[in-house]
Design a protein around this motif. Structure first.
Motif, PDB file in Angstrom:
ATOM      1  N   GLN A  17       0.798  -1.301   0.051  1.00 57.33           N
ATOM      2  CA  GLN A  17      -0.070  -0.127   0.060  1.00 57.33           C
ATOM      3  C   GLN A  17       0.809   1.410   0.180  1.00 57.33           C
ATOM      4  O   GLN A  17       0.476   2.105  -0.836  1.00 57.33           O
ATOM      5  N   GLU A  26       0.840   4.184  -2.811  1.00 50.68           N
ATOM      6  CA  GLU A  26       0.470   5.582  -2.668  1.00 50.68           C
ATOM      7  C   GLU A  26       1.536   6.608  -3.321  1.00 50.68           C
ATOM      8  O   GLU A  26       0.895   7.705  -3.731  1.00 50.68           O
ATOM      9  N   ALA A  43       0.043   6.497  -6.892  1.00 49.57           N
ATOM     10  CA  ALA A  43      -1.498   7.414  -7.014  1.00 49.57           C
ATOM     11  C   ALA A  43      -1.322   8.615  -7.270  1.00 49.57           C
ATOM     12  O   ALA A  43      -2.040   9.250  -7.681  1.00 49.57           O
ATOM     13  N   GLU A  48      -3.899  -4.546  -4.306  1.00 50.85           N
ATOM     14  CA  GLU A  48      -4.067  -3.301  -3.757  1.00 50.85           C
ATOM     15  C   GLU A  48      -4.326  -2.170  -4.656  1.00 50.85           C
ATOM     16  O   GLU A  48      -3.217  -1.585  -5.309  1.00 50.85           O
ATOM     17  N   GLU A 106      -5.081   1.750  -5.402  1.00 50.52           N
ATOM     18  CA  GLU A 106      -4.943   3.004  -4.928  1.00 50.52           C
ATOM     19  C   GLU A 106      -5.548   4.021  -5.717  1.00 50.52           C
ATOM     20  O   GLU A 106      -5.009   4.159  -6.986  1.00 50.52           O
ATOM     21  N   GLY A 115      -9.953  -1.754   3.790  1.00 43.00           N
ATOM     22  CA  GLY A 115      -9.540  -0.471   2.850  1.00 43.00           C
ATOM     23  C   GLY A 115      -9.704   0.582   3.809  1.00 43.00           C
ATOM     24  O   GLY A 115     -10.279   0.626   4.770  1.00 43.00           O
ATOM     25  N   ARG A 152      -6.877   7.830   2.920  1.00 43.24           N
ATOM     26  CA  ARG A 152      -5.687   7.977   3.643  1.00 43.24           C
ATOM     27  C   ARG A 152      -5.509   9.335   4.365  1.00 43.24           C
ATOM     28  O   ARG A 152      -6.005  10.295   3.892  1.00 43.24           O
ATOM     29  N   SER A 194      -6.377  10.410  -1.541  1.00 43.22           N
ATOM     30  CA  SER A 194      -6.641   8.919  -1.957  1.00 43.22           C
ATOM     31  C   SER A 194      -7.315   8.023  -1.114  1.00 43.22           C
ATOM     32  O   SER A 194      -7.387   8.180   0.229  1.00 43.22           O
ATOM     33  N   GLY A 201      -7.977   3.488  -1.004  1.00 47.75           N
ATOM     34  CA  GLY A 201      -7.418   2.358  -1.535  1.00 47.75           C
ATOM     35  C   GLY A 201      -7.766   0.934  -0.468  1.00 47.75           C
ATOM     36  O   GLY A 201      -8.531   1.135   0.510  1.00 47.75           O
TER      37      GLY A 201
END
Ligand code: 4AD
Ligand code: MG
Length: 388
Positions: free
Chosen positions: A114, A118, A121, A152, A154, A315, A318, A353, A355
């Protein structure tokens, strides 16, 4: 030639036979059904039988279908490293690598891609990873292994609701593909492993299952029904299950299954307490008057629970405030200096974001009806078991 026997269309009329590879008396596979635990000790032979043949073909489709879903939706496929410097999931135990002198710092096998996803993303908007994931949690449950596969995605500029929508579309896409491609395997698994297998897949897809008695044959009649999966906060679920909503921080596996039984299908469980959420989950400021412990805040988090399996996806949105991130890290005992680059992502032109992580092997359990995760992985790795 046409077969006079039931349940088979043809037979082979043999005129000559050449044995390519013979077996010795030690060959363990008999012409009878073996127990799953026996077969687990024969992982080098079990794929020759029809049960594991069916499971592996469906697993193949699940992986193809997940990739296809994201490629069609324009997501960038990232390969993430499996050697990492950070532990990511606060709650899970990573495997450590040696020799320490190699990197001049501690190194671990990745417990989640993850944090790396990020990064991308924030440059490519919608990305996904699909790779092996390692956790040394001392759990011997039928749904935990030490090495599993996680997908995963994102997504930048998206909210929690969008995350759940993509998760639901993705899983429904996979279920539809499996139904379309594996009529024979599903019928076999339904007969020998899980009598309600087709029913639970159709139910999850919102197909209304009824008996059409008009033709007198009692054939299963599947009708399409619209509707999204249930969504419920953890607090609401605790109330429904008769638990104390103020002290419930998470559900046990048994409670997850009970909840799915109650709503008769998959369910998104949302808003877990911040105090038990990983440091990267965004906090929703909602004070609970009645909460006696913690600060009463909840995170913008969601888990997808599937009938008979429980959690298949976890999930969240963030946290994008660097100060809150740093304070969350200190509170959970993580060293902020190891996450300097992650905090910098927030300080240097960040975007919001969302995810999630989909446990691929657990999804394969759902679509095959197998009750142990060790029976849906070609060569499983679990606590105390590293044969092969
Ligand atoms: O809920 P988890 O721990 O979430 C994460 O790792 C996030 N970083 C994901 C993200 O937001 N990108 O794990 C996600 C899923 C679980 O829901 C479960 O299906 C699976 O991974 N999983 C396991 N599967 C098999 N064996 C284990 N030991 C597993 N631990 C988690
Ligand atoms: Mg989780």
């Amino acid at each position: 030639v046409r077969s006079p026997g039931k349940q088979q269309a043809v037979e082979i009329e043999c005129h000559s036979l050449e044995v390519v590879g013979s077996v010795t008396e030690a060959y363990p596979m008999q012409k009878k059904g073996h127990s799953l635990s026996f077969l687990r000790e024969q992982a080098h032979f079990r794929s020759r039988g029809n049960l594991f043949g069916a499971v592996l073909r469906i697993r193949n489709t699940v992986f193809r279908s997940v990739n296809e879903y994201f490629w069609q939706a324009g997501f960038l496929h990232l390969t993430a490293p499996t050697i990492t410097s950070s532990q990511c999931e606060g709650g899970s135990v990573p495997f450590s690598l040696s020799p320490l002198s190699f990197f001049n710092q501690p190194a671990y096998l990745s417990v989640s891609a993850q944090l790396h996803a990020e990064i991308f993303a924030r440059s490519h908007t919608n990305v996904f990873t699909l790779g092996p994931t390692y956790r040394a949690d001392p759990s011997d449950s039928p749904r935990h292994v030490a090495e599993f596969w996680m997908c995963e995605p994102e997504m930048a500029f998206r909210k929690m609701e969008d995350g759940m929508e993509v998760a639901e579309d993705l899983v429904k896409h996979v279920l539809t593909d499996v139904l379309r491609s594996h009529e024979e395997e599903l019928a076999f698994l339904q007969q020998w492993q899980e009598p309600s297998l087709l029913d639970r897949i159709h139910r999850a897809l919102g197909h209304e299952i009824g008996r059409s008695d008009e033709n007198g044959e009692g054939k299963n009649d599947v009708k399409q029904q619209q509707g999204r999966w249930h969504r419920m906060t953890l607090e609401e679920s605790a109330q429904l299950l008769g638990l104390n909503p103020t002290t419930t921080k998470d559900l046990s596996i048994a409670e997850e299954k009970e909840l799915c039984d109650k709503v008769q299908g998959p369910i998104f469980l949302t808003h877990f307490p911040s105090e038990s959420s990983p440091f990267y989950m965004k906090t929703k400021d909602r004070k609970h008057q009645s909460c006696s412990e913690g600060n009463g805040n909840v995170s913008l988090s969601f888990d997808l629970l599937m009938p008979s399996i429980g959690e298949v996806i976890g999930g969240s949105e963030r946290e994008d405030d660097p100060e809150i991130l740093l304070s969350n890290m200190r509170q959970t005992g993580l060293n902020p200096s190891e996450y300097e680059w992650y905090v910098a992502l927030r300080q240097q032109g960040t975007v919001p974001s969302v995810g999630f992580g989909l446990g691929m092997d657990r999804l394969v359990m759902f679509v095959t009806g197998m009750t142990s995760i060790r029976d849906v992985i070609p060569i499983p790795r679990a606590m105390g078991s590293l044969h092969y």
